[in-house]
Scaffold this motif. Structure first.
Motif, PDB file in Angstrom:
ATOM      1  N   GLU A  95      -6.065   1.283 -15.323  1.00 59.32           N
ATOM      2  CA  GLU A  95      -5.684   2.695 -15.235  1.00 59.32           C
ATOM      3  C   GLU A  95      -6.125   3.295 -13.902  1.00 59.32           C
ATOM      4  O   GLU A  95      -5.403   4.110 -13.311  1.00 59.32           O
ATOM      5  N   TYR A  96      -7.300   2.892 -13.438  1.00 60.02           N
ATOM      6  CA  TYR A  96      -7.824   3.416 -12.176  1.00 60.02           C
ATOM      7  C   TYR A  96      -6.942   2.990 -11.004  1.00 60.02           C
ATOM      8  O   TYR A  96      -6.558   3.806 -10.160  1.00 60.02           O
ATOM      9  N   VAL A  97      -6.598   1.705 -10.956  1.00 62.33           N
ATOM     10  CA  VAL A  97      -5.725   1.210  -9.892  1.00 62.33           C
ATOM     11  C   VAL A  97      -4.353   1.884  -9.973  1.00 62.33           C
ATOM     12  O   VAL A  97      -3.767   2.252  -8.943  1.00 62.33           O
ATOM     13  N   THR A  98      -3.852   2.074 -11.194  1.00 58.64           N
ATOM     14  CA  THR A  98      -2.557   2.751 -11.374  1.00 58.64           C
ATOM     15  C   THR A  98      -2.602   4.158 -10.798  1.00 58.64           C
ATOM     16  O   THR A  98      -1.669   4.598 -10.113  1.00 58.64           O
ATOM     17  N   ASP A  99      -3.694   4.875 -11.065  1.00 57.94           N
ATOM     18  CA  ASP A  99      -3.840   6.245 -10.558  1.00 57.94           C
ATOM     19  C   ASP A  99      -3.897   6.253  -9.036  1.00 57.94           C
ATOM     20  O   ASP A  99      -3.291   7.108  -8.384  1.00 57.94           O
TER      21      ASP A  99
ATOM     22  N   HIS B  84      -0.887   7.989  -6.500  1.00 63.60           N
ATOM     23  CA  HIS B  84      -1.160   9.054  -5.535  1.00 63.60           C
ATOM     24  C   HIS B  84      -1.120   8.571  -4.084  1.00 63.60           C
ATOM     25  O   HIS B  84      -1.445   9.343  -3.166  1.00 63.60           O
ATOM     26  N   ASN B  85      -0.749   7.328  -3.894  1.00 66.41           N
ATOM     27  CA  ASN B  85      -0.718   6.801  -2.530  1.00 66.41           C
ATOM     28  C   ASN B  85       0.583   6.051  -2.240  1.00 66.41           C
ATOM     29  O   ASN B  85       0.590   5.050  -1.519  1.00 66.41           O
ATOM     30  N   GLY B  86       1.675   6.531  -2.848  1.00 65.16           N
ATOM     31  CA  GLY B  86       2.985   5.993  -2.526  1.00 65.16           C
ATOM     32  C   GLY B  86       3.275   4.609  -3.063  1.00 65.16           C
ATOM     33  O   GLY B  86       4.228   3.958  -2.627  1.00 65.16           O
ATOM     34  N   GLY B  87       2.447   4.125  -3.984  1.00 62.69           N
ATOM     35  CA  GLY B  87       2.698   2.829  -4.600  1.00 62.69           C
ATOM     36  C   GLY B  87       2.060   1.649  -3.901  1.00 62.69           C
ATOM     37  O   GLY B  87       2.133   0.519  -4.410  1.00 62.69           O
ATOM     38  N   THR B  88       1.415   1.867  -2.755  1.00 57.53           N
ATOM     39  CA  THR B  88       0.766   0.779  -2.027  1.00 57.53           C
ATOM     40  C   THR B  88      -0.534   1.285  -1.424  1.00 57.53           C
ATOM     41  O   THR B  88      -0.580   2.383  -0.861  1.00 57.53           O
ATOM     42  N   PHE B  89      -1.596   0.484  -1.533  1.00 54.18           N
ATOM     43  CA  PHE B  89      -2.912   0.947  -1.110  1.00 54.18           C
ATOM     44  C   PHE B  89      -3.753  -0.236  -0.637  1.00 54.18           C
ATOM     45  O   PHE B  89      -3.711  -1.313  -1.234  1.00 54.18           O
ATOM     46  N   MET B  90      -4.518  -0.039   0.444  1.00 58.31           N
ATOM     47  CA  MET B  90      -5.414  -1.069   0.943  1.00 58.31           C
ATOM     48  C   MET B  90      -6.822  -0.850   0.402  1.00 58.31           C
ATOM     49  O   MET B  90      -7.481   0.129   0.718  1.00 58.31           O
ATOM     50  N   PHE B  91      -7.251  -1.774  -0.461  1.00 61.38           N
ATOM     51  CA  PHE B  91      -8.613  -1.722  -0.999  1.00 61.38           C
ATOM     52  C   PHE B  91      -9.544  -2.440  -0.033  1.00 61.38           C
ATOM     53  O   PHE B  91      -9.298  -3.586   0.355  1.00 61.38           O
TER      54      PHE B  91
ATOM     55  N   ASP C 178       3.435  -9.917   8.925  1.00 59.97           N
ATOM     56  CA  ASP C 178       4.703  -9.431   8.385  1.00 59.97           C
ATOM     57  C   ASP C 178       4.635  -7.925   8.190  1.00 59.97           C
ATOM     58  O   ASP C 178       3.552  -7.316   8.246  1.00 59.97           O
ATOM     59  N   THR C 179       5.786  -7.326   7.953  1.00 58.55           N
ATOM     60  CA  THR C 179       5.875  -5.907   7.615  1.00 58.55           C
ATOM     61  C   THR C 179       6.626  -5.786   6.295  1.00 58.55           C
ATOM     62  O   THR C 179       7.754  -6.279   6.165  1.00 58.55           O
ATOM     63  N   LEU C 180       6.018  -5.145   5.318  1.00 59.32           N
ATOM     64  CA  LEU C 180       6.633  -4.983   4.005  1.00 59.32           C
ATOM     65  C   LEU C 180       7.677  -3.868   4.041  1.00 59.32           C
ATOM     66  O   LEU C 180       7.636  -2.998   4.922  1.00 59.32           O
ATOM     67  N   PRO C 181       8.613  -3.846   3.091  1.00 61.41           N
ATOM     68  CA  PRO C 181       9.612  -2.769   3.042  1.00 61.41           C
ATOM     69  C   PRO C 181       8.996  -1.371   2.995  1.00 61.41           C
ATOM     70  O   PRO C 181       9.616  -0.410   3.476  1.00 61.41           O
ATOM     71  N   SER C 182       7.797  -1.251   2.451  1.00 64.14           N
ATOM     72  CA  SER C 182       7.122   0.057   2.396  1.00 64.14           C
ATOM     73  C   SER C 182       6.607   0.497   3.757  1.00 64.14           C
ATOM     74  O   SER C 182       6.146   1.627   3.914  1.00 64.14           O
ATOM     75  N   GLY C 183       6.682  -0.407   4.748  1.00 70.14           N
ATOM     76  CA  GLY C 183       6.200  -0.090   6.092  1.00 70.14           C
ATOM     77  C   GLY C 183       4.786  -0.566   6.364  1.00 70.14           C
ATOM     78  O   GLY C 183       4.302  -0.475   7.496  1.00 70.14           O
ATOM     79  N   HIS C 184       4.107  -1.098   5.360  1.00 69.37           N
ATOM     80  CA  HIS C 184       2.729  -1.560   5.539  1.00 69.37           C
ATOM     81  C   HIS C 184       2.697  -2.878   6.303  1.00 69.37           C
ATOM     82  O   HIS C 184       3.466  -3.796   6.010  1.00 69.37           O
ATOM     83  N   GLN C 185       1.799  -2.951   7.275  1.00 67.11           N
ATOM     84  CA  GLN C 185       1.614  -4.161   8.062  1.00 67.11           C
ATOM     85  C   GLN C 185       0.746  -5.154   7.297  1.00 67.11           C
ATOM     86  O   GLN C 185      -0.252  -4.779   6.679  1.00 67.11           O
ATOM     87  N   VAL C 186       1.134  -6.413   7.333  1.00 64.14           N
ATOM     88  CA  VAL C 186       0.393  -7.475   6.667  1.00 64.14           C
ATOM     89  C   VAL C 186      -0.019  -8.496   7.716  1.00 64.14           C
ATOM     90  O   VAL C 186       0.838  -9.058   8.408  1.00 64.14           O
ATOM     91  N   ARG C 187      -1.311  -8.713   7.839  1.00 67.43           N
ATOM     92  CA  ARG C 187      -1.799  -9.705   8.788  1.00 67.43           C
ATOM     93  C   ARG C 187      -1.782 -11.102   8.164  1.00 67.43           C
ATOM     94  O   ARG C 187      -1.685 -11.244   6.953  1.00 67.43           O
ATOM     95  N   LYS C 188      -1.907 -12.104   8.984  1.00 69.22           N
ATOM     96  CA  LYS C 188      -1.980 -13.476   8.503  1.00 69.22           C
ATOM     97  C   LYS C 188      -3.180 -13.640   7.583  1.00 69.22           C
ATOM     98  O   LYS C 188      -4.265 -13.132   7.856  1.00 69.22           O
ATOM     99  N   ASN C 189      -2.981 -14.334   6.462  1.00 75.29           N
ATOM    100  CA  ASN C 189      -4.030 -14.590   5.458  1.00 75.29           C
ATOM    101  C   ASN C 189      -4.518 -13.329   4.745  1.00 75.29           C
ATOM    102  O   ASN C 189      -5.635 -13.295   4.236  1.00 75.29           O
ATOM    103  N   SER C 190      -3.675 -12.306   4.705  1.00 74.70           N
ATOM    104  CA  SER C 190      -4.021 -11.095   3.943  1.00 74.70           C
ATOM    105  C   SER C 190      -3.838 -11.350   2.449  1.00 74.70           C
ATOM    106  O   SER C 190      -2.895 -12.025   2.036  1.00 74.70           O
TER     107      SER C 190
ATOM    108  N   THR D  29       8.206   7.307 -10.427  1.00 71.02           N
ATOM    109  CA  THR D  29       9.207   7.008  -9.413  1.00 71.02           C
ATOM    110  C   THR D  29      10.101   5.828  -9.808  1.00 71.02           C
ATOM    111  O   THR D  29      11.197   5.667  -9.268  1.00 71.02           O
ATOM    112  N   ILE D  30       9.632   5.003 -10.742  1.00 67.98           N
ATOM    113  CA  ILE D  30      10.401   3.839 -11.179  1.00 67.98           C
ATOM    114  C   ILE D  30      11.105   4.101 -12.505  1.00 67.98           C
ATOM    115  O   ILE D  30      12.271   3.753 -12.680  1.00 67.98           O
ATOM    116  N   TRP D  31      10.397   4.743 -13.451  1.00 64.63           N
ATOM    117  CA  TRP D  31      10.898   4.870 -14.828  1.00 64.63           C
ATOM    118  C   TRP D  31      11.203   6.310 -15.246  1.00 64.63           C
ATOM    119  O   TRP D  31      11.657   6.531 -16.367  1.00 64.63           O
TER     120      TRP D  31
END
Length: 516
Positions: A54-58, A62-69, A393-405, A419-421
């Motif tokens: 539930e915490y991760v869902t929240d 609130h962060n557009g569906g993608t978040f860097m922990f 790589d760059t994900l469709p959401s615009g987030h940059q992904v480094r090697k071995n991320s 936003t989905i359902w």
């Protein structure tokens, strides 16, 4: 709270100090966890560990569906978490080869060895091709149905009847775990461990399973050196993981050896191919007779193959059934519609004895399937799925992904996104799955991700749905189910969705007599 954090706090006085300070000065349920020096966002996660999904869902909501922990410095536990369908499709399908499970996931799930859920590339391709072939065998599908109806008649119904006559409460989660454990062992080994019966016999393997899955979940967020130390010292839930591994080795190697000896002494080809004697162990040993895996050990390769399917076969189905009956108890109108559908489609009259039906008959229960899909949307049994990026790589959401991320796809969060359902995403509405023509609405797998998507989509989907329909239809027709109040619906911190206090219910018999 202290009880939930105890395994971490006794080793982490610094984290304890931070938790105390922030308890006084900050709301730890914030959808934007604070990134502390040295410790990263770990204190926020630990504070919400008892409700991690539930915490991760929240956070994602609130962060557009993608978040860097951000994990502790130098711990290599940073991870990009996403519930964005476009990202899910891209990672699981469009750019599949750039996002394997990776060595980190293989380390976390080391108990699975070379099993299908723990390998990539050539080995995974071999597993998938072989397992699909065995699963689609007509004889095996018959065995699945026969096994489930046999377990319904000789195990589940007698237990439920006994408890309902006593008027006593029972834990449906434990009952389903025992039922699915017996079922998957029967399908794998043609052996019945008989863990589900009126006296609920103690089974060391079954007991170690749940705790070991909590240990695997902890490994996602603990530095590798730390959980490896706990494992070496057999401390906390890691000791259950070691115990489950040893018990599974003992059980599976025993049957591998026995099957090899039986094959060596059996010359009648007809006897070898009898449907009634068909089990996955025999099929895998035949298909993998020259395979030794990455460990150079044929028997270990077979054992890893079976153990992976054992874990998935027990926990995904039992988790889904537990959530299903919880939701149904809270939505009696939906339960009534399923019962009406059974009467209509099967020509059953009130009070008539229940009888077994084939998979083709069960496909007529469209509303029931919609209710099961709705359950899987809201409570995906496997809430998170880890990947690693081979290249930048760059994900469709615009987030940059480094090697071995490290990347966490989060099906649980996806099922709770407006936003989905839509605005009613938190409501249990089987109707959302029913088309105007009375069939099941098609929903893309990258949106409804309970069975994953792309090339790694669930190969056991068909017979897992058969098992769930058989259990659900039988119980709904024969019982009124009431959830006992006073037991919080708190989830275990586990790789599977499980209830910490079980699902305590009381049953009232509606129709006399068992299956006929």
């Amino acid at each position: 709270m202290a009880f939930m954090l105890y395994p971490y706090l006794i080793y982490s006085p610094i984290i304890l100090t931070f938790l105390y300070i922030c308890y006084k000065h900050k709301n730890w349920s914030s959808s934007m966890p604070k990134n502390w020096p040295v410790l990263g966002m770990t204190p926020s996660l630990l504070w919400n560990f008892g409700s991690a999904n539930e915490y991760v869902t929240d956070i994602l909501r609130h962060n557009g569906g993608t978040f860097m922990f951000k994990g502790p410095w130098f711990s290599n536990t940073d991870m990009l978490i996403t519930s964005d369908p476009a990202n899910f499709r891209y990672i699981s399908s469009t750019n599949f080869h750039n996002y394997p499970k990776g060595p980190h996931s293989r380390e976390i799930f080391d108990v699975l060895g070379d099993g299908i859920f723990n390998c990539d590339s050539t080995l995974w391709e071999l597993h998938r091709k072989t397992t699909i072939s065995l699963f689609k065998n007509v004889g095996f599908l018959k065995v699945v149905e026969k096994t489930m109806w046999n377990n319904m008649e000789k195990k589940l119904m007698p237990v439920l009847d006994f408890k309902s006559k006593q008027g006593s409460k029972m834990d449906l989660q434990e009952i389903f775990q025992r039922l699915t454990f017996d079922s998957i062992i029967s399908l794998l080994l043609a052996y019945d461990p008989e863990t589900l019966s009126i006296d609920f016999p103690y089974n060391a393997f079954e007991n170690a399973f749940t705790k070991s899955e909590e240990a695997l979940f902890n490994r996602y967020f603990l530095p590798k050196f730390f959980w490896k130390l706990l494992n070496r010292l057999h401390i906390g839930n890691e000791k259950y993981l070691s115990e489950a591994s040893k018990l599974s080795d003992k059980l599976l190697y025993k049957f591998i050896k026995a099957n090899r000896e039986k094959e060596a002494t059996t010359t009648d080809n007809v006897e070898k191919e009898q449907v009634g004697d068909l089990c996955l162990l025999r099929g895998f040993m035949k298909e993998y007779k020259d395979q030794t895996g990455s460990f150079g050990d044929h028997d270990k390769f077979i054992k890893d193959t079976l153990f992976s399917l054992m874990v998935a076969g027990r926990d995904t189905t039992s988790s889904a059934l537990t959530s299903f009956f919880y939701l149904l108890a809270k939505n009696p109108l939906a339960e009534g519609k399923i019962r009406e559908e059974i009467h209509e489609k099967f020509g059953m009259k009130e009070g008539q004895k229940w009888k077994s039906f084939g998979s083709e008959d069960l496909e007529k229960l469209v509303y029931l399937q919609g209710a099961l899909y709705e359950t899987l949307r809201l409570f995906s049994p496997l809430p998170a799925n880890q990947k690693i990026s081979l290249q930048t790589d760059t994900l469709p959401s615009g987030h940059q992904v480094r090697k071995n991320s490290k990347i966490i796809l989060h099906p649980y969060a996806m099922g709770h996104m407006e936003t989905i359902w839509g605005d009613d995403c938190l409501e249990f509405k089987p109707e959302r799955w029913i088309s105007d023509k009375g069939g099941i609405n098609y929903v893309p797998s990258y949106k409804f991700t309970a069975f994953h998507a792309g090339r790694r989509s669930c190969i056991g989907k068909e017979f897992s749905l058969i098992q769930m329909k058989i259990v659900a239809a039988t119980m709904i027709y024969n019982y009124d189910i009431e959830v006992v109040e006073g037991y919080p619906r708190t989830q275990n911190a586990s790789v599977f969705v499980q209830l910490k206090y079980g699902l305590m219910v009381k049953l009232n018999r509606r129709n006399e007599g068992n299956l006929n």
